[in-house]
Design an enzyme around this catalytic site. Sequence first.
Site, short mmCIF file in Angstrom:
data_model
loop_
_atom_site.label_atom_id
_atom_site.label_comp_id
_atom_site.label_asym_id
_atom_site.label_seq_id
_atom_site.Cartn_x
_atom_site.Cartn_y
_atom_site.Cartn_z
N HIS A 173 55.07 -24.26 -39.74
CA HIS A 173 54.28 -24.84 -40.85
C HIS A 173 54.70 -26.25 -41.23
CE1 HIS A 173 57.82 -23.73 -43.16
NE2 HIS A 173 57.39 -24.55 -44.10
C1 UD1 Z 1 55.27 -26.56 -48.78
C2 UD1 Z 1 56.54 -27.38 -48.86
C3 UD1 Z 1 57.46 -27.02 -47.71
C4 UD1 Z 1 57.72 -25.54 -47.67
C5 UD1 Z 1 56.40 -24.78 -47.65
C6 UD1 Z 1 56.67 -23.32 -47.77
C7 UD1 Z 1 56.29 -29.63 -49.80
C8 UD1 Z 1 56.26 -31.08 -49.49
N1 UD1 Z 1 56.25 -28.80 -48.73
O1 UD1 Z 1 54.60 -26.91 -47.57
O2 UD1 Z 1 58.70 -27.69 -47.87
O3 UD1 Z 1 58.48 -25.25 -46.53
O4 UD1 Z 1 55.60 -25.18 -48.77
O5 UD1 Z 1 55.61 -22.58 -47.26
O6 UD1 Z 1 56.35 -29.25 -50.93
N2 UD1 Z 1 47.36 -23.81 -48.69
C9 UD1 Z 1 46.47 -22.78 -48.89
N3 UD1 Z 1 46.81 -21.80 -49.79
C10 UD1 Z 1 47.96 -21.80 -50.48
C11 UD1 Z 1 48.85 -22.85 -50.26
C12 UD1 Z 1 48.55 -23.84 -49.35
O7 UD1 Z 1 45.40 -22.73 -48.31
O8 UD1 Z 1 48.18 -20.88 -51.28
C13 UD1 Z 1 47.01 -24.84 -47.69
C14 UD1 Z 1 46.23 -26.01 -48.27
O9 UD1 Z 1 45.29 -26.40 -47.33
C15 UD1 Z 1 47.29 -27.09 -48.39
C16 UD1 Z 1 48.22 -26.79 -47.23
O10 UD1 Z 1 48.19 -25.36 -47.12
O11 UD1 Z 1 46.75 -28.38 -48.29
C17 UD1 Z 1 49.63 -27.26 -47.45
O12 UD1 Z 1 50.16 -26.72 -48.67
P1 UD1 Z 1 51.31 -27.53 -49.45
O13 UD1 Z 1 51.82 -26.70 -50.56
O14 UD1 Z 1 50.89 -28.88 -49.76
O15 UD1 Z 1 52.43 -27.69 -48.35
P2 UD1 Z 1 53.08 -26.60 -47.40
O16 UD1 Z 1 52.76 -26.97 -46.00
O17 UD1 Z 1 52.73 -25.25 -47.86
N1 UDP Z 2 57.57 -15.22 -45.07
C1 UDP Z 2 56.73 -14.19 -45.49
N2 UDP Z 2 55.57 -13.98 -44.80
C2 UDP Z 2 55.19 -14.72 -43.73
C3 UDP Z 2 56.06 -15.77 -43.32
C4 UDP Z 2 57.23 -16.00 -44.00
O1 UDP Z 2 57.04 -13.48 -46.44
O2 UDP Z 2 54.14 -14.47 -43.14
C5 UDP Z 2 58.79 -15.48 -45.83
C6 UDP Z 2 60.05 -15.51 -45.01
O3 UDP Z 2 60.62 -14.22 -44.93
C7 UDP Z 2 60.94 -16.48 -45.78
C8 UDP Z 2 59.95 -17.41 -46.45
O4 UDP Z 2 58.68 -16.78 -46.36
O5 UDP Z 2 61.67 -15.84 -46.80
C9 UDP Z 2 59.94 -18.74 -45.77
O6 UDP Z 2 58.89 -19.50 -46.24
P1 UDP Z 2 58.33 -20.74 -45.46
O7 UDP Z 2 58.66 -20.62 -44.03
O8 UDP Z 2 56.91 -20.86 -45.86
O9 UDP Z 2 59.10 -21.94 -46.14
P2 UDP Z 2 60.54 -22.63 -45.90
O10 UDP Z 2 61.57 -21.59 -45.99
O11 UDP Z 2 60.49 -23.32 -44.60
O12 UDP Z 2 60.61 -23.63 -47.01
#
Ligand code: UD1
Ligand code: UDP
Length: 443
Positions: free
Chosen positions: A211
């Site tokens: 991601h």
């Molecule tokens: C964010 C964090 C990242 C973290 C990740 C965990 C920042 C800069 N990045 O990245 O460090 O590892 O969360 O998962 O804060 N979206 C949905 N539904 C949701 C949430 C997101 O559809 O409930 C989609 C939207 O299109 C959005 C995209 O995901 O534009 C990215 O979401 P965003 O929260 O901006 O960043 P993440 O990639 O989730």
């Molecule tokens: N996770 C989850 N469901 C999924 C993928 C990940 O519950 O389908 C959990 C995973 O066990 C971990 C956390 O989400 O605890 C990690 O989140 P993510 O990879 O989105 O973010 P990061 O840790 O890189 O910030």
Amino acid sequence: MASNRRSIMIVAGTRPEAIKLAPVFWNLDKLGVDYTFVWSGQHYHYEMSRIFFEQLGLPEPDIDLDTRSGSHAEQTAKIMVSVEKAIEELKPSIVVAEGDTNTTLAVALTSVKKLVPFAHVEAGLRSWDRTMPEEINRILADAAAELHFAPTGLAAINLMHEGIPLRKIHITGNTIVDVVYKFKDHVARQGRWLLNKLGLEPHSYILVTVHRQENTDYPQRLGNIVKALIELSKQYPIVFPIHPRTVSRLQSYRLWSQLSSHENIYLLKPLGYFQFLGLLMNSLIVLTDSGGVQEEACTLKVPTLTLRYNTERPETVLVGTNRVIGREARRIVEEAIKAINSRSQIVSNAESVSNPLGDGRAGERIAIVLSNAVENHIQIEAIDSRENPYITYALLDLHDLGEIAKSVGDIVALYDERGTSILDLSRAHKIVIRLPRSRVVSK
Ligand code: UD1
Ligand code: UDP
């Protein structure tokens, strides 16, 4: 005092923050310390947010700011504006956030500017990669924090080398270890249930999560990863629960149909915590760019290949469960086969050492420090420079100065006789201190 009873404000906004703050909630509850919970709404779909509240026993948020997605500036600014209002309404005496997301950054900056001390859970992690949005968020959140909960000694050393005094750093372990230990047995059953549904045997498949912005926002980079997965699927089933960001990029780069047309590739929606962890503990290996997954895999001793060029979790590499391999298709395939072939060796090596990420009691330590901080009316520090306007750093030899060195300033780094950074004052030969020590607290 009544005003102290609800004076810890905990803010989270994404999937990993909900998961990693759960142990802090459990332990504040155990201590009978009151708090308020604010959800920024950076993640908003049920399977990216509320499912974790339900599974991990988080309270219903007092306020859901519902800020949602946007560019970095938009998202961070929206969260800052809403968090400022929440602080005005809830009047906390300390604000807590976790990790390295835009929510974390927005909360840290807003809180310190509202003159409310900010406490950072998972402080001090550094990838040293300044092109990564999370790295900038971590550095700035730590710069704003008054209390640093460093998961490991290495994280604490990183903080000291940025000039954070040792007395503000608490080495707690990573809260993810608490969560994994608590639910290990339960998730093993959930994992088997899901495997039955998919028709897969335990330890027969490769689990994948992707991601990161640097992997998903470039068609060629994501294309390389897809190419590797398709190649590996000729030999092993691939189970890939996909983050919404990655779904949208795969679709817009026309990579989705390439992946979904392979019957040995199982594309799943983002999973709830129990199912995901259950799949992880039953997997052959995991390919991931997630921070939390690197930590969980290390805790569960699952061989991990990190699809990045660096990691802020080097402890997982040192202990042997994790390899940082980048994202070239050929390298991913080669390393995956190698890891599968040497799986039993990797697992038995990992079993012979203790978990470098914690002992399952991080939440307890954090809750105690927070509770004491509130009790002692923690304030953001200011320095009284009327007598001496200079902040001075000095490298002192402990053998010459003995106890005096420790009492004249804030210790910001310690070295042993070989010049290696350490944390144990009793083994220190040289220390760096910061002068002066005369502090006033903001009113
Ligand atoms: C964010 C964090 C990242 C973290 C990740 C965990 C920042 C800069 N990045 O990245 O460090 O590892 O969360 O998962 O804060 N979206 C949905 N539904 C949701 C949430 C997101 O559809 O409930 C989609 C939207 O299109 C959005 C995209 O995901 O534009 C990215 O979401 P965003 O929260 O901006 O960043 P993440 O990639 O989730
Ligand atoms: N996770 C989850 N469901 C999924 C993928 C990940 O519950 O389908 C959990 C995973 O066990 C971990 C956390 O989400 O605890 C990690 O989140 P993510 O990879 O989105 O973010 P990061 O840790 O890189 O910030």
